[in-house]
Write a protein that holds these residues in place. Structure first.
Motif: not given
Length: 338
Positions: A204-210, A246-250, A254-259, A264-275
């Motif tokens: 049951r994947p836990r998904i954060a939405v940015a 969510g939605p959480f500040p982008a 990722f700090l929370r997800a890394k911890a 998973a984090v669902l981002t709204m656009y490409h570089d928001q997650g890629q970086i």
């Protein structure tokens, strides 16, 4: 009896680090222990890559059309014989390079489509070269869907160890992002993320939405997309059994997800997650094309023209991509094949 999955490995752009990465993968004992591989390309390009990498992988040459599952070898090579190394200008995008990579990838996808392999992996492409070879080339998702005949939704995921990044919009101009966001698009991305991660072994994947805007809109002070579009979709997904929040500040999600707070984090656009993902692990990151009937994986980095031919390219992300493809294929086939 455990059956090792069979993975087609398509050689990418010949002017970058793809040939040496492909050769390195063919020489790794842990890869051969986990899956069988079928390299697709030109043997002359592969051998040149092996010389650069300083490896001498033993791959059995087979003819096109051979029944791959009847061969006992753990590493096979299908030689399309379609590019002379003398025609490759190292470090430069070209029509020849794009044509080479497209032909390899198409062949690998056809093997997956026809059930002749269990997964597909490819070493890096160069999009400029791909467009020189095919003017209407958009991205790997559209091309793969065309070859496979996929009619349902597909998306690109970035995977770093056990952390996934999905996105609602991808390869579009920044100015078009807000206009492309809709309840339907966000819900589709959430459902696809949940489904693909379950297929990859998450119960049951836990998904954060940015959010889209700074500070997730700050209660509407910096935009209302979070209030009017994103939050209602998250609530609806929760009612359907998707573990979304969510939605959480982008800039902090990722700090929370890394911890470990999210899978998973669902981002709204490409570089928001890629970086964020590339900063956390550029040499280990994997791109997964999700929504296809078989796994399709590639390293998350590019062709690295600046270091091509030097023998210094790290195989870490390519290894991770091939192993993820094999792992997902093994999970999908367990109990289905004798």
């Amino acid at each position: 009896m455990t059956v090792r999955p069979l993975v087609a490995l398509a050689m990418g752009d010949p002017a970058g680090i793809s040939p040496e990465l492909t050769a390195r993968l063919g020489a790794l004992d842990d890869i051969r222990a986990r899956c069988g591989i079928v390299v697709i390309g030109d043997r002359r390009i592969f051998d040149a890559g092996a010389r650069i990498a300083g490896v001498a992988p033993q791959l059995k040459m087979i003819e096109q059309g051979t029944n791959l599952r009847r061969d006992d070898a753990d590493a096979l090579f299908v030689d399309l014989g379609h590019l002379d190394p003398a025609d490759v200008e190292q470090g430069a995008a070209s029509l020849a390079g794009g044509t080479f990579a497209l032909a390899n990838y198409r062949y690998a996808l056809e093997l997956g489509r026809d059930g002749r392999v269990d997964a597909v992996c490819f070493t890096p492409f160069n999009k400029q070269a791909m467009r020189l070879a095919r003017a209407d080339y958009d991205d790997e998702i559209a091309f793969s869907a065309e070859v496979v005949g996929l009619k349902t939704a597909a998306s690109e995921f970035n995977v770093l160890d056990r952390l996934w990044n999905a996105r609602v919009t991808s390869h579009i101009p920044f100015r078009d992002i807000a206009a492309r966001l809709s309840s339907e698009r966000i819900h589709r991305a959430l459902a696809l993320t949940d489904g693909c991660m379950r297929n990859a072994g998450f119960a049951r994947p836990r998904i954060a939405v940015a959010g889209l805007n700074p500070h997730a809109g700050d209660g509407g002070n910096f935009g209302r997309e979070e209030i009017e579009i994103i939050a209602p979709v998250v609530a609806a997904a929760q009612q359907q059994g998707i573990a979304a929040e969510g939605p959480f500040p982008a800039d902090t999600v990722f700090l929370r997800a890394k911890a470990g707070a999210f899978d998973a984090v669902l981002t709204m656009y490409h570089d928001q997650g890629q970086i964020a993902m590339k900063l956390m692990g550029f040499d280990r990151g994997v791109t997964l094309l999700g929504g296809f009937p078989f796994p399709i994986c590639t390293p998350a980095h590019g062709t690295a023209y600046d270091i091509a031919g030097q023998g210094v390219a790290s195989v870490g992300a390519s290894r991770a991509a091939l192993l993820l493809a094999a792992e997902m294929a093994a999970a999908a086939s367990s109990g289905r094949r004798p």
